[in-house]
Enzyme design. Structure first.
Site, short mmCIF file in Angstrom:
data_model
loop_
_atom_site.label_atom_id
_atom_site.label_comp_id
_atom_site.label_asym_id
_atom_site.label_seq_id
_atom_site.Cartn_x
_atom_site.Cartn_y
_atom_site.Cartn_z
N ASP A 343 -24.16 18.94 31.46
CA ASP A 343 -24.35 19.01 32.90
C ASP A 343 -24.86 20.39 33.30
O ASP A 343 -24.35 21.41 32.83
CB ASP A 343 -23.01 18.71 33.59
CG ASP A 343 -23.08 18.83 35.09
OD1 ASP A 343 -23.79 18.02 35.70
OD2 ASP A 343 -22.41 19.73 35.64
N GLU A 379 -29.24 18.38 30.90
CA GLU A 379 -29.68 18.17 32.27
C GLU A 379 -30.37 19.49 32.63
O GLU A 379 -29.69 20.49 32.88
CB GLU A 379 -28.50 17.91 33.20
CG GLU A 379 -28.94 17.66 34.63
CD GLU A 379 -27.79 17.55 35.62
OE1 GLU A 379 -27.92 16.78 36.58
OE2 GLU A 379 -26.77 18.23 35.43
#
Length: 705
Positions: A343, A379
């Site tokens: 993330d 990401e």
């Protein structure tokens, strides 16, 4: 209680069959108390006797699995200098492998008195915080083996552990929403039928529910609020949280491996649940604030934040880097997971201010003999300046391709001047990855994910509808590249419904037949809707859960997804390991790929720049795959012609000449929902014949002769 010296490593609480070694890092601590909790909740405090290599440690014989514990760290408290030790606050072990209990919010959790951030609060937080737990490291893995599915054969399914099964009528009630519920036979069958090879689980590291959300009757449903990087989240355990959740998680992984499905974890190493300088003291902050968090240069009272959550983990500090790497290795070696999706990965690359692809974190990953061998997905952005880094990660990494998502959405909703970029995204985004000698598998392609509209909502809403989140519809992305086809929200039958269903199939077929690695969002194959809410991070209820009661009503879409996934699986031409070259194949005048206009002629430079163009064809030459299989044999496949029509009217396509093919079979037609009629159609469309392609649809033809 008898305390032996023990060892500084490994960190955490480690049971060896006769007792447990406890070890905690803190450079700033002056004294560390280990706090053990009995069955009656009584606390016993024990000074860790040894300090070595900046760790405090001790061995307790006869202390074993199930023992709950925490730490109290004595040391300097000076918020203005970034020092926040406060022994009245019970702290979770950063290396705890299980956590029991939840947070009970109140003044006691905070090291300062409300209204005076530099004051010190001496209220004991122990009654209001969870405990770390000593776990049993032994587990019968039997013959468990990592599936090791190659990237080019991978189909990822992003899933939420709880949301997948909470509303499934065939999963026993006591298993719904749990690790075991996810691997109930009915769930395994569904995943296999879809052609899924890897589940990418939204955060399962122990996380905390935000105080502000709980005050509004909501919770941190998504889990991007980590407080324990080694512990599987106890809220997903079906039969105990005193270490049983570890055994349950391992069982889940073992059963998924048993049917050939890999487990990828969505991990949040960029920040923790402790928030900014006004946040609670739960673990890292009270142990060694400087070591674990990035503080603002010249103003260490405040936190440097590129995540939008209040703090950023200090990836410039050795201890934070060791924590991350130890955690990653633990999940691979002890929990048998097969990869990670990071993330806000750009935050991990910020050595100083700007994003640095050669940051220490990536150096450590590249040389690590364990972590470097599993799937690593970034990401590739954060919320800081210069944080959008699609295409900017090192060769070992793959990336969520946000440009793919945006381009495919724009193409199918008819945005102008998108043909050239659409062609690049469909063929693996060589403009982003080839310059670094990466291959199409570097691109994790997706149209929808947990963050944003579901597939059904993408074709049903022009605007977000996030009122249920209690933020006056200000949260969530406002530019969704969605299109409601003329009516906002649900419709009952009619032409709008027909167009929406066809558009869903367009997105699915494009995704699964693009070069790169496709990722499906959970429930999209079932027509899942969030009623226009594109940010259900706080909605732990029916709004966010997969609605299995409607699965039968969407069986046509589910079968379509499975059929196109099978087509991808069966044909190498849709999952090449190298980029197309756009050159003729030896012994043939036909290129490995050819882009054609609807009239059957090759696309020209002027055609690519035509802003109003919405239709094109692509020929994928099965004779032009420059690869060899596991036995060293040349890979040869069927050839395919894909006819894309994003125009609002039907368009006649001229099939190319005999050099491309004489006989064609329809493999996919998004205008034909069941595919059955497509398979019954006449198979011998003549060379230079015509096919009328329905408005906003995609047809795939297989060369038969």
């Amino acid at each position: 209680m008898d305390v032996w010296p023990g060892s500084p490593y490994p960190l955490g609480a480690n049971y060896d069959g006769g007792g447990t070694n406890f070890s905690l890092f803190s450079e700033v601590a002056q004294r560390v108390e280990l706090c053990l909790f009995g069955e009656d909740g009584k606390e016993t405090r024990i000074d860790l006797p040894e300090r070595e290599a900046l760790t405090w440690h001790g061995y307790l014989p006869r202390v074993g699995p199930g023992q709950r514990y925490g730490y109290r760290v004595h040391g300097p408290y000076d918020p203005g200098a970034g020092l926040r030790c406060n022994p009245s606050k019970l702290l979770l072990d950063p290396y705890a492998k299980a956590v029991d209990g939840q947070i009970n919010w109140g003044q006691a959790l905070f090291s300062y008195r409300f209204g005076d951030p530099r004051s010190i609060d001496s209220t004991d937080s122990a009654p209001f915080v969870p405990r770390s737990v000593v776990v049993n490291p032994y587990f019968d893995w039997s013959n468990d083996r990592a599936p090791r599915v190659p990237y080019h054969e991978t189909v990822i399914y992003e899933a939420h552990v709880k949301g997948m099964t909470m509303a499934h009528p065939d999963v026993p009630a006591h298993l719904r929403g749990s690790y075991m519920g996810l691997v109930h036979p009915v769930m395994l069958k569904h995943l296999k039928d879809l052609g899924v090879t890897a589940v990418e689980l939204m955060p399962v590291h122990q996380f905390a529910h935000d105080h502000g959300l709980q005050e509004r009757g909501l919770s941190n449903y998504w889990g991007y609020n980590t407080i324990g990087f080694f512990a599987p989240h106890n809220g997903y355990a079906s039969f105990g949280t005193r270490g049983e959740q570890v055994q349950e998680f391992k069982t889940m992984v073992k059963r998924l491996h048993g049917v050939g499905i890999e487990v990828i974890l969505d991990v949040v190493y960029n920040h923790t649940a402790e928030g900014n300088h006004l946040g609670p003291t739960l673990s890292f902050r009270g142990i060694d604030n400087h070591a674990y968090y990035r503080l603002v240069p010249g103003d260490p009272e405040h936190y440097y934040d590129t995540t939008g959550t209040g703090n950023s983990l200090n990836v410039r500090a050795h201890e934070s880097l060791r924590l991350i790497m130890d955690s990653l290795r633990y999940w691979v070696t002890e929990m048998h997971v097969d990869g990670f999706r990071f993330d806000l990965a750009a935050a991990l690359a910020r050595e100083f201010h700007s994003v640095d692809r050669l940051a220490a974190f990536f150096d450590l990953v590249n040389q690590d003999p364990v972590v470097s061998q599993v799937k690593l997905i970034a990401e590739p952005w954060d919320v800081g300046e210069g944080g959008y880094q699609v295409g900017g990660f090192p060769p070992l990494w793959t990336e969520w391709n946000g440009k793919y998502r945006d381009t495919v959405r724009d193409f199918w909703r008819g945005e102008p001047a998108s043909l050239g970029e659409f062609a690049s995204r469909f063929t693996g985004s060589s403009d982003l990855y080839e310059k670094d000698n990466r291959r199409p598998i570097a691109s994790i392609n997706f149209v929808t994910a947990h963050d944003g509209f579901t597939l059904s909502d993408l074709v049903s809403y022009n605007e977000k509808h996030n009122e249920a989140n209690g933020e006056d519809n200000r949260d969530g992305e406002s530019h969704n590249r969605s299109w409601n086809h003329g009516t906002e929200g649900p419709v009952e039958g009619g032409e709008v419904h027909v167009r929406r269903e066809r558009q869903k199939r367009n997105f699915i077929a494009t995704l699964l037949l693009s070069q790169g690695v496709p990722m499906l969002a959970h429930g999209d194959e079932l027509g899942r809707s969030q009623h226009g809410n594109n940010n259900v991070y706080c909605q732990d209820n029916e709004l966010a859960w997969v609605d299995w009661k409607e699965a039968r009503d969407n069986s046509v879409l589910t079968e379509f997804v499975a059929a196109v996934a099978a087509l991808r699986r069966d044909h190498h031409v849709f999952r090449r390991r190298r980029f197309f070259q756009g050159r003729p194949i030896r012994g043939s005048s036909i290129d490995d790929i050819a882009w054609l206009r609807p009239d059957g002629k090759p696309m020209t430079e002027d055609d690519w720049g035509t802003g109003f163009a919405r239709s094109l064809a692509v020929y994928l030459n099965g004779e032009g795959i420059p690869e060899r299989d596991e036995l060293g044999q040349r890979v040869v496949d069927d050839s395919f012609l894909l006819l894309f029509n994003a125009h609002h009217q039907a368009v006649p396509f001229n099939l190319p000449g005999e050099a491309y093919g004489r006989v064609w079979e329809i493999s996919v037609d998004t205008a034909d929902p069941l595919l059955a009629r497509a398979r019954r159609r006449e198979r011998d469309a003549k060379p230079r014949g015509r096919l009328r392609i329905t408005a906003r649809s995609l047809m795939v033809l297989r060369k038969c002769a």
